[in-house]
Design an enzyme around this catalytic site. Structure first.
Site, mmCIF file in Angstrom:
data_model
loop_
_atom_site.group_PDB
_atom_site.id
_atom_site.type_symbol
_atom_site.label_atom_id
_atom_site.label_comp_id
_atom_site.label_asym_id
_atom_site.label_seq_id
_atom_site.Cartn_x
_atom_site.Cartn_y
_atom_site.Cartn_z
ATOM 1 C CE LYS A 82 -3.917 5.287 -1.444
ATOM 2 N NZ LYS A 82 -4.977 5.814 -2.328
ATOM 3 C CE1 TYR B 118 -3.838 2.289 0.514
ATOM 4 C CE2 TYR B 118 -2.724 3.064 2.493
ATOM 5 C CZ TYR B 118 -3.735 3.196 1.557
ATOM 6 O OH TYR B 118 -4.641 4.225 1.665
#
Length: 261
Positions: free
Chosen positions: A161, A157
């Site tokens: 991002k 993640y």
């Protein structure tokens, strides 16, 4: 008589039935924009439209069921938004997500899932939406404090991002000549369907609050207010930025939810 800052504008919000997506659509509608909300579940989209209509009775809100990872579906949603008034001014891709897994337990499939959820969905929206912004416009993506702060068990993640923010900076540079601004909001821990399990555990929330100077978690409306600012005329000289809306958490760190104590 004052004019709403987004009067006459048209917006598309993907992930529009989620907590943050619905709040963003509501904030844009309150500022005068027409809004199309896109999401995979038509029933949830209808519920979100009803919520927005209750809060902003004169809002023009349309729904478009579809998958933000599908070029065909996103293209259809963009065409629907553009057809409302022959223009597209605001694009808010909110789709994203991940699953917790310690790095040594993570798989290549986990990485590819997160890259698709957090980068590909935004790429598709921006790539197909920008050509419709003939008069310029504003694109606002949803990033995360995980783009800059390490978060144990969320390596894929964090990587996705961070990659999203790299994409935003380059796209902002290229599209500036067309009058299109590209920015992101970088939420800290915010209440939503995706974070429901974390909010159900007071110990987890307590560990986040230890790292949050303002001592409260985020609500979807906190993120939506920043999105509305980046969509509006008050941010007309802002592009290529990722704004933390996190209660000050970036001053500290993400908690280690794998550790003891």
């Amino acid at each position: 008589m004052s004019t709403a800052p987004l009067a006459g504008k048209t917006a598309l919000v993907t992930g529009g039935s989620g907590g943050i997506g619905t709040a963003c659509a509501r904030a844009l509608a309150a500022d005068g924009s027409r809004v199309v909300i896109m999401g995979r579940r038509e029933e949830a989209l209808r519920a979100s439209r009803s919520q927005i209509a209750d809060a902003v009775p004169d809002a023009e809100i349309a729904i478009c069921p579809g998958d933000a990872g599908s070029e065909e579906d996103v293209g259809r949603a963009l065409e629907q938004a553009h057809a409302l008034a022959g223009r597209l001014d605001i694009l808010v891709p909110t789709v994203g997500g991940s699953g917790f897994a310690p790095f040594l337990s993570a798989s290549v499939a986990d990485l590819r899932r997160d890259l698709d959820l957090n980068i590909t969905t935004a790429f598709i929206a921006m790539r197909l939406g920008a050509p419709l912004m003939k008069a310029g416009g504003s694109i606002i993506c949803i990033s995360s404090t995980a783009a800059t702060l390490p978060f144990p068990a969320l390596a894929t993640y964090c990587a996705s991002k961070a990659g999203l923010e790299g994409l935003i900076r380059t796209v902002a540079d290229e599209l500036g000549a067309l009058g299109i601004r590209v920015n992101a909001v970088r939420p800290g821990l915010t209440r939503s369907e995706a974070t429901a399990d974390m909010f159900a555990d007071p110990a987890v929330i307590g560990r986040f609050l230890e790292q949050t100077p303002l001592k409260r978690v985020g609500e979807p409306e906190d993120i939506a207010a920043a999105v509305a600012y980046l969509a509006g005329p008050g941010s007309s000289w802002v592009t290529g930025q990722s704004f933390a809306v996190d209660g000050g958490q970036e001053l500290r760190r993400n908690p280690d939810l794998l550790g003891a104590g």
